[in-house]
Design an enzyme around this catalytic site. Structure first.
Site, short mmCIF file in Angstrom:
data_model
loop_
_atom_site.label_atom_id
_atom_site.label_comp_id
_atom_site.label_asym_id
_atom_site.label_seq_id
_atom_site.Cartn_x
_atom_site.Cartn_y
_atom_site.Cartn_z
N ALA A 29 -1.11 42.55 -6.53
CA ALA A 29 -1.82 41.49 -5.79
C ALA A 29 -0.99 40.21 -5.57
O ALA A 29 -0.82 39.78 -4.43
CB ALA A 29 -3.14 41.19 -6.49
N ASP A 47 -7.04 42.61 -8.80
CA ASP A 47 -6.74 42.43 -7.38
C ASP A 47 -7.71 41.47 -6.72
O ASP A 47 -7.40 40.84 -5.72
CB ASP A 47 -6.76 43.78 -6.66
CG ASP A 47 -5.53 44.58 -7.08
OD1 ASP A 47 -5.57 45.18 -8.17
OD2 ASP A 47 -4.52 44.54 -6.35
N LYS A 66 -6.93 48.44 -10.21
CA LYS A 66 -6.53 49.82 -9.90
C LYS A 66 -7.55 50.84 -10.36
O LYS A 66 -8.15 50.70 -11.42
CB LYS A 66 -5.15 50.06 -10.55
CG LYS A 66 -4.54 51.41 -10.32
CD LYS A 66 -4.45 51.79 -8.86
CE LYS A 66 -3.71 50.77 -8.01
NZ LYS A 66 -3.92 51.00 -6.55
O1 MRU Z 1 -2.13 49.42 -5.26
P1 MRU Z 1 -1.28 48.44 -6.02
O2 MRU Z 1 -0.14 49.08 -6.74
O3 MRU Z 1 -0.87 47.25 -5.19
O4 MRU Z 1 -2.29 47.90 -7.12
C1 MRU Z 1 -1.87 46.98 -8.07
C2 MRU Z 1 -2.84 46.77 -9.14
O5 MRU Z 1 -3.95 47.24 -9.12
C3 MRU Z 1 -2.45 45.82 -10.18
O6 MRU Z 1 -2.95 46.22 -11.40
C4 MRU Z 1 -2.98 44.51 -9.71
O7 MRU Z 1 -2.40 44.06 -8.54
C5 MRU Z 1 -3.12 43.46 -10.61
S1 MRU Z 1 -1.73 42.92 -11.51
C6 MRU Z 1 -0.60 42.21 -10.56
#
Ligand code: MRU
Length: 336
Positions: free
Chosen positions: A48, A235, A246
């Site tokens: 994110a 996110d 996720k």
């Molecule tokens: O689909 P992605 O790889 O962009 O998802 C990322 C995540 O879900 C992370 O856990 C999330 O961005 C939070 S931590 C930076």
């Protein structure tokens, strides 16, 4: 600012191609708007906070490329760039937050394209620096929450690759390891995109012991291993503390409750969407079913088989022990 995930060098953004890690460390040069939108969509960059940072630089890049055009043309191109970047991925609110910051710059300086371009680049750099500073504060606040010397559990990737700084949840884990409060980390592989391998790559670089597990082994790990806390990123956090992260995070939170293990969300304030009252208002990205049917570039099942591939899920605030931001730790998943 030079970070491993994304650095502005010689008038463009250089990013590490996360689709190639951990087997190859390849950089991609983003010099045109289409490079930025593609990098976010195909997940060469992901996580994110990093998505927001890259999008902010994408707008700055477009403004630098069009600053010598007539004012109206410039303004139209920048508005279109913001819309194109906003359409790349729907769930991480940091993307929309960063684009909103650039929209404000456009509103203020749009009638002076050269000044506007300079301001947009400054704004993108400021977003990146603020994220880096916020992560150090989050790591400090998280450290105080660890009940005892223990194994930490996480999901997906929330380290430097996902944020540009030391990381959110993973930054806190690595910080706790350095302070002797975490001994090692359990890393679910996080199908279908396997962000667990990115986490493992980062932990190896940081010298932190880790064990990769299949996603389905989380429950047994909570039962059999000395797990003292789960740290996960976010996110989008709704105003009531419900948290999108996720896919698999919700199941992990339910299992943590069953095993009385604290479930801690670590994310910057920019991940909180106060305009979204509860988690039911969060748009969950659904990605192509082939991400499930094809593994390692090889088709494992016929394309005709139905596949459902939500990339995120929402954990209700009732399952969250703490939400940690750069402002500190809030108990109980409640933002106020
Ligand atoms: O689909 P992605 O790889 O962009 O998802 C990322 C995540 O879900 C992370 O856990 C999330 O961005 C939070 S931590 C930076």
């Amino acid at each position: 600012m030079r970070t491993i995930a994304a650095s502005w060098v010689n008038g463009h953004l250089e990013v590490l191609d996360q689709t190639k890690l951990p087997l190859a460390e390849t950089t991609v040069e983003l010099t045109r708007l289409s490079h930025y939108t593609k990098a976010i969509r195909v997940m060469q960059v992901r996580g994110a906070p990093l998505i927001g940072i890259v999008a902010a630089f994408g707008v700055a890049q477009e403004s630098l490329l069009t600053k010598d055009m007539p004012v109206q043309f410039f303004q139209r191109r920048i508005s279109k760039a913001i819309s194109a970047l906003a359409a790349t991925r729907p769930t991480a609110v940091n993307l929309f937050w960063a684009l909103e910051k650039q929209r404000e710059v456009l509103k203020e300086y749009g009638d002076k394209p050269s000044t506007c371009a300079r301001r947009m680049l400054e704004a993108a750099k400021a977003i990146q620096s603020a994220q880096v500073a916020a992560e150090r504060k989050m790591a400090e606040a998280s450290l105080r929450l660890l009940p005892r010397k223990c194994t930490a559990l996480t999901i997906c990737n929330s380290g430097p690759l996902a944020t540009g700084g030391i990381g959110t949840a993973l930054g806190s884990i690595i910080h706790a390891y350095k302070h002797g409060k975490v001994t090692d980390v359990i890393v679910p592989e996080t199908r279908p995109r396997m962000q667990g391998r990115l986490t493992a790559w980062e932990l190896e670089k940081a010298g932190v012991p880790f064990t990769i597990i299949a996603d389905g082994a989380v429950g047994l790990a909570l039962k059999a291993k000395n797990i003292g806390a789960a740290f996960v990123g976010a996110d989008r956090i709704a105003a009531n503390g419900d948290t999108a992260n996720k896919i698999g995070t919700y199941a992990m939170a339910v299992l943590c409750r069953e095993h009385r293990v604290p479930f801690i969300v670590v994310a910057p304030e920019s991940t909180i969407d106060r305009a979204c009252p509860t988690g039911s208002g969060i748009v969950i990205e659904e990605r192509d079913g082939d991400e499930i049917r094809i593994v390692g570039g090889k088709r494992q099942m016929p394309a005709r088989w139905n596949a459902w591939n939500p990339a995120f899920d929402v954990t209700p605030n009732s399952l969250i022990s703490f939400i940690v931001t750069e402002k500190g730790a809030r108990r109980g998943g409640r933002l106020r």
